[in-house]
Design an enzyme around this catalytic site. Structure first.
Site, PDB file in Angstrom:
ATOM      1  N   ASN A  18       0.837  -1.190   0.000  1.00 24.33           N
ATOM      2  CA  ASN A  18       0.000   0.000   0.000  1.00 24.33           C
ATOM      3  C   ASN A  18       0.878   1.248   0.000  1.00 24.33           C
ATOM      4  OD1 ASN A  18      -1.571   2.255   0.961  1.00 24.33           O
ATOM      5  ND2 ASN A  18      -3.125   0.818   1.664  1.00 24.33           N
ATOM      6  N   ALA A  19       0.853   1.993  -1.104  1.00 23.78           N
ATOM      7  CA  ALA A  19       1.717   3.165  -1.250  1.00 23.78           C
ATOM      8  C   ALA A  19       1.388   4.236  -0.211  1.00 23.78           C
ATOM      9  CB  ALA A  19       1.581   3.745  -2.659  1.00 23.78           C
ATOM     10  N   LYS A  28       0.269   3.780   2.911  1.00 24.64           N
ATOM     11  CA  LYS A  28       0.866   3.378   4.181  1.00 24.64           C
ATOM     12  C   LYS A  28       2.371   3.628   4.167  1.00 24.64           C
ATOM     13  CE  LYS A  28      -2.400  -0.237   5.546  1.00 24.64           C
ATOM     14  NZ  LYS A  28      -2.547  -1.661   5.927  1.00 24.64           N
ATOM     15  N   ASP A  45      -1.154 -13.950   3.251  1.00 17.51           N
ATOM     16  CA  ASP A  45      -2.577 -14.122   3.499  1.00 17.51           C
ATOM     17  C   ASP A  45      -2.941 -13.432   4.814  1.00 17.51           C
ATOM     18  OD1 ASP A  45      -2.951 -15.650   1.218  1.00 17.51           O
ATOM     19  OD2 ASP A  45      -2.526 -17.536   2.273  1.00 17.51           O
ATOM     20  N   ASP A 104      -2.037  -3.920  10.519  1.00 20.82           N
ATOM     21  CA  ASP A 104      -3.361  -4.265  10.029  1.00 20.82           C
ATOM     22  C   ASP A 104      -4.280  -3.229  10.638  1.00 20.82           C
ATOM     23  OD1 ASP A 104      -4.900  -5.914   8.338  1.00 20.82           O
ATOM     24  OD2 ASP A 104      -5.809  -6.856  10.077  1.00 20.82           O
ATOM     25  N   PHE A 152      -6.188   7.942   1.776  1.00 25.90           N
ATOM     26  CA  PHE A 152      -6.609   6.799   0.970  1.00 25.90           C
ATOM     27  C   PHE A 152      -7.665   6.035   1.759  1.00 25.90           C
ATOM     28  CE2 PHE A 152      -2.969   5.688   3.533  1.00 25.90           C
ATOM     29  CZ  PHE A 152      -3.277   4.449   4.071  1.00 25.90           C
ATOM     30  N   GLY A 153      -8.190   4.986   1.169  1.00 25.96           N
ATOM     31  CA  GLY A 153      -9.177   4.165   1.866  1.00 25.96           C
ATOM     32  C   GLY A 153     -10.443   4.945   2.177  1.00 25.96           C
ATOM     33  N   HIS A 190      -4.533   6.911  13.718  1.00 26.18           N
ATOM     34  CA  HIS A 190      -4.363   5.608  14.359  1.00 26.18           C
ATOM     35  C   HIS A 190      -3.009   5.001  14.022  1.00 26.18           C
ATOM     36  CE1 HIS A 190      -5.836   5.213  10.336  1.00 26.18           C
ATOM     37  NE2 HIS A 190      -5.805   3.898  10.318  1.00 26.18           N
ATOM     38  N   ARG A 191      -2.590   5.134  12.753  1.00 24.38           N
ATOM     39  CA  ARG A 191      -1.317   4.557  12.321  1.00 24.38           C
ATOM     40  C   ARG A 191      -0.142   5.312  12.943  1.00 24.38           C
ATOM     41  NH1 ARG A 191      -2.583   4.341   7.552  1.00 24.38           N
ATOM     42  NH2 ARG A 191      -3.383   2.224   7.677  1.00 24.38           N
TER      43      ARG A 191
END
Length: 200
Positions: free
Chosen positions: A10-11, A13, A40, A69, A156-157, A184-185
């Protein structure tokens, strides 16, 4: 720690994580640069998925690995989309198409709901090697609400629909530095970095 691999393709992130780690002089490589496929994510919790991704990247690269995640959890939907945030509306070709479908499904699911409260959650995991028995874990929560109207072009997202009442803006309307301070990140990564400083 001078070099690590980010277990994500994910660019968005990558940009956020590189910006936060840059002052530490840490070089962040992506697993794609090293020819490592995505792991996975079969687990029911954010932490288990993040740990699986970190171990996968560390095992194939021989480097310490960082993985997160994360997702948006909506109170009125019982915490959905939660761990399924990235694939809430199914898999689609291309991140932009996937984001658009996910956002459309979320807005539709809340059409009859007055309660729009939601939070972003992030579990960030660092393993020094694939069999690390003491992974470092950081967590972050960012509260807001889901708005029908998409606003902003950053992020994003779900960011264009994730409205932060205290700021009067969506996450997609924030500049990257401000978002990294609040998100959050950003919270999870700073927590993890602090643990790393105090761990041999």
């Amino acid at each position: 720690m001078k070099k690590l691999v980010l277990a994500s393709s994910n660019a968005g992130k990558l940009r956020e994580i590189q910006a936060i780690l840059a002052p530490l002089g840490c070089e962040v490589l992506t697993q794609a640069e090293l020819g490592i496929a995505d792991a996975d994510e079969p687990h029911l919790t954010f932490i288990e998925n993040a740990l699986a991704k970190a171990r996968h990247a560390a095992g194939r690269s021989g480097l310490p690995a960082l993985a997160d995640d994360s997702g948006v959890c909506v109170i009125a939907l019982g915490g959905e989309p939660g761990v399924q945030s990235a694939r809430y509306a199914g898999d689609a070709t291309g991140r932009e198409q996937r984001d658009a479908r996910n956002n459309a499904k979320l807005v539709a699911a809340l059409a009859a709901c007055a309660d729009r409260r939601a939070y972003y959650y992030c579990a960030m995991v660092l393993v020094r090697h694939a069999a690390d028995a003491q992974p470092l874990i950081g967590e972050g929560y960012w509260w807001g609400e889901i708005r029908d109207e998409a606003r902003g072009h950053n992020g994003f997202g779900y960011d264009p629909h994730f409205y932060v009442p205290d700021l009067g803006r969506t996450a997609a309307e924030l500049d990257p530095e401000q978002k990294n301070r609040l998100s959050h990140r950003g919270q999870a990564l700073r927590q993890l970095v602090e643990k790393l400083r105090n761990f041999p």
